[in-house]
Design an enzyme around this catalytic site. Structure first.
Site, PDB file in Angstrom:
ATOM      1  N   CYS A  57       0.858  -1.190  -0.101  1.00 12.25           N
ATOM      2  CA  CYS A  57      -0.058  -0.004   0.015  1.00 12.25           C
ATOM      3  C   CYS A  57       0.979   1.325   0.018  1.00 12.25           C
ATOM      4  CB  CYS A  57      -1.055   0.001   1.236  1.00 12.25           C
ATOM      5  SG  CYS A  57      -1.987  -1.249   1.498  1.00 12.25           S
TER       6      CYS A  57
ATOM      7  N   HIS B 281      -2.422   6.552   4.817  1.00 10.58           N
ATOM      8  CA  HIS B 281      -1.295   5.619   4.860  1.00 10.58           C
ATOM      9  C   HIS B 281       0.052   6.075   4.449  1.00 10.58           C
ATOM     10  CE1 HIS B 281      -0.604   0.983   5.489  1.00 10.58           C
ATOM     11  NE2 HIS B 281       0.086   1.830   6.206  1.00 10.58           N
TER      12      HIS B 281
END
Ligand SMILES: *[C@@H]1O[C@H](CO)[C@@H](O)[C@H](O)[C@H]1NC(C)=O
Ligand SMILES: *[C@@H]1O[C@H](CO)[C@@H](O)[C@H](O)[C@H]1NC(C)=O
Ligand SMILES: *[C@@H]1O[C@H](CO)[C@@H](O)[C@H](O)[C@H]1NC(C)=O
Ligand SMILES: *[C@@H]1O[C@H](CO)[C@@H](O)[C@H](O)[C@H]1NC(C)=O
Ligand SMILES: *[C@@H]1O[C@H](CO)[C@@H](O)[C@H](O)[C@H]1NC(C)=O
Length: 481
Positions: free
Chosen positions: A70, A126
């Protein structure tokens, strides 16, 4: 003199108005851990009518690549630079780590604001949050609604012992609502309240369909024939996300801007095979350098895209989205970045400007998932351990308990190993050609070594105790780096 000034003013106004007239609204959707074989347009067992319709009205991207996990992909989407030049090449940013995407990079929404865009982010960040300067509303977004980390509970909005959800900077308590619904609702309200005289950039990185596997039963019940619980729940999550995308599309239509909106959809990495995702017939999945981890389910559609019902074969890489979106918005991308401006290629379905890219370079030891890989033309070279779960897994064939464990025994044979694949003849990576073509191995190794000279050491700090959410009323909160 007065005349000259007013003439200049007229010119400026004209230039500005052509810039604005040319600027489409842009919706950039990221699905999290979404597999190659998890979409209706590729697999008829998956219920994604809204995604399928959008994709078919534009171009399905057949060779669109991302990083294996990610954080590095998201860093590329924002900066146009490879993660290995940002110190973010080693797995992801974990909640108590005092780090974030380097602050000396200008993020895409900052550049879009210079072009007059309204910029909003809804969903998962993130990219680090240890100080406010790292967070979305300090990095170019007018608003943010979502969470700073990854992999939280879809209902309690808790990850690693801390609550994590914000409306701009304000902490938000869970109400028991499923996060895909929350994200969709906010995206819809941003669109319906938007003043269309200004171009809109909506970045919509869904929490879905990352583990934990959770979804209201109504969605998983749509898959009565799926045998394993994990796959049934996962596909329910996929269909809930598809419904959310349908709602967002409907909002664009209601607002009258659907045809003036460029829609980009991509996953951040391949499906996580141990958590319901599937990439068959590609090899491997999330965390591996194989195609299953890095070849993205992706499409472009809407304003500016001339071709429809087409599978675009050209190579695109995650680093290209920053300059490509900027270019579509009427901006001038910096030529001094890893990403290349692919807007003309996508707009006209012309040839891709890229034939080479780096999958990742991570100098950690193999048992810590260090690895490297590069593609040049049809060839791909993998150096070291490609990552855990390397097989060709059919959907619903096995539950995760049946996969091989990623033990040191599995890793040892890969230390110092080189693999070579011809992706044109063998897109599913069955035949290692490294012994047969030492000359090609040498060529790709040399190129990889050149890239390696540019590496910034991985910024992967240990736990910072001061991050403890208990210091901040139970919420993961900036202020400790
Ligand atoms: C940001 O700083 C890093 C580390 O000092 C450096 O390697 C990199 O080139 C810088 N990037 C930009 C875009 O300034
Ligand atoms: C969240 O809930 C707690 C009680 O569980 C309460 O003390 C706190 O004020 C709430 N915070 C917000 C931001 O609503
Ligand atoms: C889509 O909108 C409908 C109607 O407002 C709503 O009932 C549904 O929950 C929404 N779905 C998602 C995934 O947000
Ligand atoms: C939208 O913005 C324009 C330009 O700032 C302004 O003239 C117009 O009144 C606004 N429309 C609404 C509905 O607020
Ligand atoms: C978008 O444009 C197409 C082609 O011109 C047209 O058929 C369609 O009705 C338009 N859709 C909307 C929602 O305006």
């Amino acid at each position: 003199m007065a005349n000259l000034t007013s003439l200049l003013l007229v010119c400026v106004v004209q230039i500005l108005s052509t810039v604005f007239a040319r600027s489409p609204h842009i919706l950039f959707i990221v699905a999290d851990d979404y597999g190659w074989n998890d979409v209706g347009f590729r697999n008829p067992d998956v219920i994604t009518p809204n995604i399928d319709k959008l994709a078919r009205s534009g171009m399905i991207l057949d060779s669109s690549y991302v990083m294996p996990v990610c954080t590095p992909s998201r860093n590329s989407f924002m900066t146009g630079h490879y993660a290995f030049k940002s110190g973010l090449q080693h797995v992801v940013i974990y909640p108590p780590q005092a780090t974030c995407s380097p602050l000396n990079y200008t993020f895409l929404p900052e550049k879009l604001k210079e072009l007059g865009y309204a910029t909003h982010a809804v969903g998962k960040w993130h990219l680090g949050f240890c100080k406010w300067e790292c967070t979305p509303t300090y990095r170019g977004f007018d608003s943010f609604y979502g969470f700073y980390n990854g992999a939280e509970d879809y209902y309690s909005l808790v990850v690693a012992g801390g609550k994590d959800f914000r409306d701009n900077k304000t902490p938000v308590n869970a109400t028991g609502e499923y996060s895909t619904h929350m994200h969709a609702k906010r995206a819809v309200s941003i669109i319906s309240e938007h003043n269309v005289s200004q171009p809109l950039y909506l970045y919509l990185p869904f929490q879905a369909v990352h583990q934990p596997l959770q979804v209201p039963e109504k969605y998983s019940n749509m898959y009565p024939n799926v045998k394993t619980d994990s796959r049934r729940t996962y596909l329910g999550m996929v269909t809930a996300m598809d419904e959310a995308i349908g709602n967002v599309t409907e909002a664009l239509k209601k607002k009258g801007i659907f045809n003036d909106t460029l829609i980009i959809f991509t996953t951040d990495n391949g499906g996580w095979t141990i958590h319901g995702g599937n990439n068959y017939p590609l090899r491997g999945g999330k965390t591996t350098l194989f195609e299953g981890g890095t070849r993205a389910t992706a499409f472009v559609s809407g304003a500016g895209i001339q071709k429809s019902n087409y599978v675009y074969p050209g190579i695109i890489h995650a680093v290209d989205w920053m300059p490509t979106v900027l270019s579509a918005a009427g901006g001038l991308p910096d030529s001094n970045m890893d990403g290349v401006d692919q807007w003309d290629s996508l707009r006209t379905a012309g040839e891709s400007k890229r034939s080479e890219f780096v999958y990742n370079i991570d100098d950690m030891k193999p048992e810590q998932c260090g690895h490297a890989a590069i593609r040049m033309g049809d060839y791909k070279l993998i150096s070291g351990y490609p990552g855990p779960y390397q097989g060709w897994y059919k959907p619903d064939q096995v539950d995760y308990r049946h996969y091989e464990e990623s033990t040191l025994n599995e890793i040892r044979p890969f230390i110092d190993q080189i693999m070579l694949f011809n992706l044109k003849d063998d897109p599913n990576e069955h035949v290692d050609l490294s012994k047969k073509h030492p000359d090609i191995v040498e060529k790709l190794k040399k190129r990889l070594d050149e890239y390696h000279k540019q590496i910034v050491p991985a910024n992967f700090p240990g736990v910072t105790k001061a991050s403890d959410p208990d210091n901040y009323g139970g919420f993961w909160t900036p202020g400790w780096c």
